[in-house]
Design a protein around this motif. Structure first.
Motif, mmCIF file in Angstrom:
data_model
loop_
_atom_site.group_PDB
_atom_site.id
_atom_site.type_symbol
_atom_site.label_atom_id
_atom_site.label_comp_id
_atom_site.label_asym_id
_atom_site.label_seq_id
_atom_site.Cartn_x
_atom_site.Cartn_y
_atom_site.Cartn_z
ATOM 1 N N ARG A 213 0.822 -1.220 0.000
ATOM 2 C CA ARG A 213 0.000 0.000 0.000
ATOM 3 C C ARG A 213 0.851 1.263 0.000
ATOM 4 N NH1 ARG A 213 -4.838 -1.484 4.345
ATOM 5 N NH2 ARG A 213 -5.334 -3.527 3.466
ATOM 6 N N GLU A 214 1.821 1.321 0.917
ATOM 7 C CA GLU A 214 2.680 2.502 0.976
ATOM 8 C C GLU A 214 3.552 2.585 -0.264
ATOM 9 O OE1 GLU A 214 4.518 5.999 2.164
ATOM 10 O OE2 GLU A 214 2.638 5.055 2.772
ATOM 11 N N GLY A 215 4.003 1.436 -0.754
ATOM 12 C CA GLY A 215 4.801 1.433 -1.977
ATOM 13 C C GLY A 215 4.016 1.953 -3.160
ATOM 14 N N LEU A 216 2.765 1.536 -3.277
ATOM 15 C CA LEU A 216 1.946 2.012 -4.384
ATOM 16 C C LEU A 216 1.678 3.506 -4.263
ATOM 17 C CD1 LEU A 216 0.332 1.412 -6.928
ATOM 18 C CD2 LEU A 216 -1.618 0.806 -5.468
ATOM 19 N N ARG A 217 1.462 3.971 -3.045
ATOM 20 C CA ARG A 217 1.252 5.413 -2.855
ATOM 21 C C ARG A 217 2.471 6.198 -3.323
ATOM 22 N NH1 ARG A 217 2.529 9.541 -0.038
ATOM 23 N NH2 ARG A 217 4.082 8.396 1.186
ATOM 24 N N GLN A 218 3.665 5.723 -2.916
ATOM 25 C CA GLN A 218 4.881 6.421 -3.310
ATOM 26 C C GLN A 218 5.141 6.266 -4.815
ATOM 27 O OE1 GLN A 218 8.300 5.570 -0.852
ATOM 28 N NE2 GLN A 218 7.149 5.785 1.056
ATOM 29 N N TRP A 219 4.829 5.141 -5.370
ATOM 30 C CA TRP A 219 5.003 4.912 -6.806
ATOM 31 C C TRP A 219 4.150 5.887 -7.614
ATOM 32 C CZ3 TRP A 219 7.276 3.473 -11.003
ATOM 33 C CH2 TRP A 219 6.593 2.999 -12.125
ATOM 34 N N ARG A 320 2.052 2.379 11.796
ATOM 35 C CA ARG A 320 2.593 3.128 12.933
ATOM 36 C C ARG A 320 4.102 2.939 13.029
ATOM 37 N NH1 ARG A 320 1.685 7.550 15.985
ATOM 38 N NH2 ARG A 320 3.167 7.478 17.708
ATOM 39 N N LEU A 321 4.563 1.713 12.785
ATOM 40 C CA LEU A 321 5.998 1.437 12.832
ATOM 41 C C LEU A 321 6.738 2.260 11.784
ATOM 42 C CD1 LEU A 321 7.684 -0.627 14.553
ATOM 43 C CD2 LEU A 321 7.706 -2.072 12.520
ATOM 44 N N PHE A 322 6.154 2.380 10.614
ATOM 45 C CA PHE A 322 6.766 3.178 9.543
ATOM 46 C C PHE A 322 6.837 4.644 9.958
ATOM 47 C CE2 PHE A 322 6.575 5.359 5.360
ATOM 48 C CZ PHE A 322 7.676 4.780 4.752
ATOM 49 N N HIS A 323 5.768 5.129 10.586
ATOM 50 C CA HIS A 323 5.744 6.516 11.072
ATOM 51 C C HIS A 323 6.828 6.733 12.114
ATOM 52 C CE1 HIS A 323 4.140 10.379 12.427
ATOM 53 N NE2 HIS A 323 4.194 9.905 13.674
ATOM 54 N N GLU A 324 6.961 5.780 13.050
ATOM 55 C CA GLU A 324 7.973 5.915 14.101
ATOM 56 C C GLU A 324 9.391 5.838 13.531
ATOM 57 O OE1 GLU A 324 7.179 3.085 17.176
ATOM 58 O OE2 GLU A 324 5.371 4.123 17.865
ATOM 59 N N ALA A 325 9.538 5.189 12.389
ATOM 60 C CA ALA A 325 10.850 5.120 11.733
ATOM 61 C C ALA A 325 11.103 6.349 10.874
ATOM 62 C CB ALA A 325 10.943 3.848 10.883
ATOM 63 N N GLY A 326 10.232 7.341 10.971
ATOM 64 C CA GLY A 326 10.401 8.580 10.222
ATOM 65 C C GLY A 326 10.225 8.411 8.728
ATOM 66 N N GLY A 327 9.479 7.393 8.328
ATOM 67 C CA GLY A 327 9.283 7.160 6.901
ATOM 68 C C GLY A 327 10.510 6.590 6.221
ATOM 69 N N SER A 328 11.444 6.082 6.994
ATOM 70 C CA SER A 328 12.670 5.487 6.443
ATOM 71 C C SER A 328 12.439 4.002 6.220
ATOM 72 C CB SER A 328 13.834 5.691 7.411
ATOM 73 O OG SER A 328 14.898 4.791 7.142
ATOM 74 N N TRP A 329 12.597 3.563 4.976
ATOM 75 C CA TRP A 329 12.422 2.142 4.710
ATOM 76 C C TRP A 329 13.457 1.285 5.429
ATOM 77 C CZ3 TRP A 329 8.068 0.202 3.174
ATOM 78 C CH2 TRP A 329 7.202 0.953 2.367
ATOM 79 N N GLY A 331 15.003 1.869 8.240
ATOM 80 C CA GLY A 331 14.642 1.871 9.651
ATOM 81 C C GLY A 331 13.399 1.034 9.915
ATOM 82 N N PHE A 332 12.434 1.137 9.034
ATOM 83 C CA PHE A 332 11.206 0.349 9.158
ATOM 84 C C PHE A 332 11.501 -1.140 9.082
ATOM 85 C CE2 PHE A 332 7.927 -1.889 6.629
ATOM 86 C CZ PHE A 332 6.892 -1.904 7.564
ATOM 87 N N TYR A 333 12.291 -1.535 8.100
ATOM 88 C CA TYR A 333 12.598 -2.958 7.944
ATOM 89 C C TYR A 333 13.353 -3.499 9.153
ATOM 90 C CZ TYR A 333 11.230 -2.454 3.024
ATOM 91 O OH TYR A 333 10.543 -2.225 1.864
ATOM 92 N N GLU A 334 14.231 -2.705 9.704
ATOM 93 C CA GLU A 334 14.978 -3.155 10.876
ATOM 94 C C GLU A 334 14.037 -3.343 12.066
ATOM 95 O OE1 GLU A 334 17.887 -4.421 13.460
ATOM 96 O OE2 GLU A 334 17.853 -4.316 11.258
ATOM 97 N N ARG A 335 13.129 -2.400 12.267
ATOM 98 C CA ARG A 335 12.171 -2.530 13.361
ATOM 99 C C ARG A 335 11.266 -3.737 13.141
ATOM 100 N NH1 ARG A 335 10.485 2.009 16.077
ATOM 101 N NH2 ARG A 335 9.147 0.531 17.226
ATOM 102 N N ALA A 336 10.841 -3.948 11.914
ATOM 103 C CA ALA A 336 9.986 -5.100 11.610
ATOM 104 C C ALA A 336 10.740 -6.413 11.830
ATOM 105 C CB ALA A 336 9.471 -5.010 10.180
ATOM 106 N N ALA A 356 -2.567 0.342 19.333
ATOM 107 C CA ALA A 356 -3.189 1.233 20.306
ATOM 108 C C ALA A 356 -2.701 2.669 20.182
ATOM 109 C CB ALA A 356 -2.926 0.716 21.727
ATOM 110 N N LYS A 357 -1.569 2.886 19.504
ATOM 111 C CA LYS A 357 -1.013 4.221 19.367
ATOM 112 C C LYS A 357 -1.638 5.023 18.237
ATOM 113 C CE LYS A 357 3.600 2.951 21.027
ATOM 114 N NZ LYS A 357 5.059 2.875 20.665
ATOM 115 N N ARG A 358 -2.492 4.402 17.453
ATOM 116 C CA ARG A 358 -3.050 5.107 16.299
ATOM 117 C C ARG A 358 -3.823 6.346 16.728
ATOM 118 N NH1 ARG A 358 -6.709 1.373 12.998
ATOM 119 N NH2 ARG A 358 -7.181 0.469 15.004
#
Length: 358
Positions: A213-219, A320-329, A331-336, A356-358
């Motif tokens: 979803r996020e990839g398609l949005r950015q694409w 939410r994880l992507f948001h907390e990673a500052g939109g950094s792929w 950083g997101f992948y590492e957290r995931a 719950a943080k949404r």
């Protein structure tokens, strides 16, 4: 458009959630035929692959096919360059397998249960289906299970991932999608190659669905295009909610100590309620659109409901994880990845906390 949406829904709920490669590592006389057909099917697919670039460059090829493949290659390059997805040979090859689906998945449950009959493989972990490269084999296996009193459902699949073990091709089965949805599917399947946790379908599919979803949005944004029309997704999500509500009621029903015949009547009544609720939403909110009529009005049973919700359960948590990673792929992948290393119960708790943080 309605046909495309129906195809997307059916593919979404029946697409293999893990690769079939793990099955090839097993043996045993009682299942030799099953694993043999998996091996033959995968090998036939591999032999059918051709270079996408060679097809694009060949003026003797169909112009429409060349255009679709060229568009797909732009999305494929974007996936690695901008989304941090694997840069390998997957989706840089093409295979025409001359059938409408690459595999057919068979789901099964007990008559009064929503727990799937699971099958465990060394690499893939445990999954809630068996895949067949031939429709006849899937239907035959389903018939044998029905004779044992099980609910069964067979669904066709457009694509699956081998998690990077092979260069997965763009298939002719995938080209029924429009260009955006084809790009989204490529992003989704490459996400499985980026991160996969054996035995946790909801985690894997929610992760890949968020990347899709996020990839398609950015694409689309990279091409100066706005957001997609959300109407189709909203209808799909509305049907999913109706099905999940039905599952909850059925779970409560099956927990009761009732005679079998009374249980069967109550079960049938719940499926009729699902149909009535669907028709009400369709007629009041969708202007009578018949997109999902074939699926809803056809035979319903426990097995047919199994795949719903798996693709979406933790998507908000990954957002939410992507948001907390500052939109950094990265950083997101590492957290995931860190989440994926947690024990199952701790992982679910962490995902609930993110929700719950949404």
């Amino acid at each position: 458009m309605s046909t495309t949406l129906l195809i997307e829904l059916l593919d979404r709920i029946h697409r293999p959630l893990v690769p079939l490669l793990g099955a090839l590592l097993l043996n045993g006389c009682s299942t030799l035929d099953y694993y043999s057909q998996l091996a033959r099917g995968q090998l036939d697919l591999l032999r059918s692959r051709q270079s996408v670039q060679a097809l694009i460059d060949d003026p003797s090829q169909d112009a429409g096919l060349r255009r679709r493949l060229a568009e797909a290659q732009e999305a494929r390059a974007f996936a690695s360059a901008k989304l941090g997805l694997p840069d390998n040979g997957s989706y840089r090859v093409y295979a025409d397998i001359h059938r409408p689906y690459v595999v057919w998945n068979l789901f099964a449950t007990e008559e009064f249960s929503l727990q799937p009959e699971t099958h465990c493989f060394p690499i893939a972990g445990c999954v809630a289906y068996r895949g067949y490269y031939q429709l006849g084999r899937a239907r035959g296996a389903a018939a044998l299970l029905r004779e044992q009193g099980l609910d069964t459902w067979v669904g066709g699949v457009e694509a699956y991932s081998t998690l990077g073990w092979f260069d997965d091709p763009i298939l002719n089965t995938m080209l029924r999608r429009n260009d955006d949805r084809l790009a989204a599917l490529i992003f989704h399947e490459l996400a499985h190659q980026r991160l996969y946790v054996p035995g946790d379908t909801a985690f894997n599919e929610s992760f890949a669905s968020f990347v899709e979803r996020e990839g398609l949005r950015q694409w689309r944004a990279s091409r100066g295009l706005g957001p997609l029309d959300e109407e189709a997704a909203e209808r799909r999500d509305a049907l999913t909610r109706l099905v999940l509500d039905t599952r909850e009621r059925l779970e409560s029903l099956y927990a009761r100590d009732l005679p079998a015949e009374r249980m069967r009547r109550a079960k049938a009544a719940e499926f009729e309620r699902l149909r009535r609720d669907y028709r009400e939403v369709r007629d009041r909110q969708w202007g009578g659109s018949s997109t999902f009529d074939t699926w809803v009005e056809g035979p319903l049973n426990n097995a047919k409901l199994l795949p719903f919700g798996l693709y979406d359960q933790w998507v908000p948590a990954f957002a939410r994880l992507f948001h907390e990673a500052g939109g950094s792929w990265p950083g997101f992948y590492e957290r995931a990845r860190e989440l994926g290393q947690l024990p199952l119960a701790e992982r679910a708790q962490a995902l609930e906390s993110l929700m719950a943080k949404r």
